[in-house]
Enzyme design. Structure first.
Site, short mmCIF file in Angstrom:
data_model
loop_
_atom_site.label_atom_id
_atom_site.label_comp_id
_atom_site.label_asym_id
_atom_site.label_seq_id
_atom_site.Cartn_x
_atom_site.Cartn_y
_atom_site.Cartn_z
N HIS A 1 0.86 -1.17 0.00
CA HIS A 1 0.00 0.00 0.00
C HIS A 1 0.90 1.23 0.00
O HIS A 1 2.10 1.12 0.25
CB HIS A 1 -0.90 0.01 1.24
CG HIS A 1 -0.12 -0.03 2.51
ND1 HIS A 1 0.15 -1.20 3.19
CD2 HIS A 1 0.52 0.95 3.21
CE1 HIS A 1 0.90 -0.93 4.24
NE2 HIS A 1 1.14 0.36 4.28
N HIS B 1 5.88 5.66 -2.20
CA HIS B 1 6.50 4.38 -2.52
C HIS B 1 5.71 3.23 -1.94
O HIS B 1 4.88 3.42 -1.04
CB HIS B 1 7.94 4.33 -1.98
CG HIS B 1 8.01 4.33 -0.49
ND1 HIS B 1 7.89 5.47 0.27
CD2 HIS B 1 8.16 3.30 0.41
CE1 HIS B 1 7.98 5.17 1.55
NE2 HIS B 1 8.13 3.86 1.68
#
Length: 199
Positions: free
Chosen positions: A53, A139
């Site tokens: 996630h 990221h």
């Protein structure tokens, strides 16, 4: 009596974070691209794809009594932002390729939507949660290693480029620290409701 109160589940702090979910097709693409590196570094702690996630704000230990206020603040930020598109692109490591403690997959965010959400949450929640000292870097964390890894130059050339996908909501997650990997429980989803002319 105090000990009895402290033992109740509702008296214990929750470990929370706010994130953006990643489509299954993107997870599959990333998993295929990283398969050879999983074999090359089996001692690293590789994050299960279902746990991938984009963390937008890490809250950490949060007392249950704060939960309604936290949800209200997240909902307000989500209401100010419209959906936007991002894509998975490239790889990297924190703090560096020579001493890699975290391996990550980058995200192209041409509209700056993720950064804007992160900034909005910092301001909205600053009354109860310390601001993040490090700059925001969008990221997906895919692996962690202790001791750090010395990555070969080939790692940086790993080809990852997904199709663009739309970010439509923020998700408040509770993290349960279990073995071999944490379990992330979605508590509530907050749709992005901003108008087309706004952020």
């Amino acid at each position: 009596m105090a000990r009895d109160r402290a033992s109740r589940p509702e008296a214990r702090p929750l470990r929370l974070f706010v994130a953006v979910d990643v489509p299954e097709a993107v997870r599959e693409l990333v998993a295929r691209a990283l398969a050879s590196w999983r074999e090359a570094f089996p001692a690293a702690r590789w994050v299960p794809p279902e746990n991938w996630h984009v963390t937008v704000k890490f809250l950490g230990r949060t007392w249950p009594r704060l939960l309604p206020w936290v949800e209200e603040r997240i909902e307000a930020v989500a209401a100010e932002h419209r959906p936007f598109r991002i894509r998975a692109s490239g790889v990297g490591a924190f703090p560096s390729a020579r001493r890699a403690r975290v391996l990550w997959v980058g995200l192209d965010d041409p509209e700056g939507g993720l950064r804007s959400l992160a900034r909005g949450l910092e301001v909205a929640l600053e009354e109860a949660f310390a601001p993040e000292r490090r700059g925001f870097t969008a990221h997906l964390t895919v692996a962690r290693s202790e001791p750090p890894l010395a990555l070969p130059e080939d790692f940086a050339r790993t080809e990852i480029r997904s199709e663009p996908f739309e970010v439509r909501a923020l998700v408040l997650y509770r993290s349960h620290l279990e073995r071999p990997a944490p379990r992330y429980e979605p508590l509530r989803t907050f749709p992005l409701r901003g108008r087309a002319g706004g952020r």
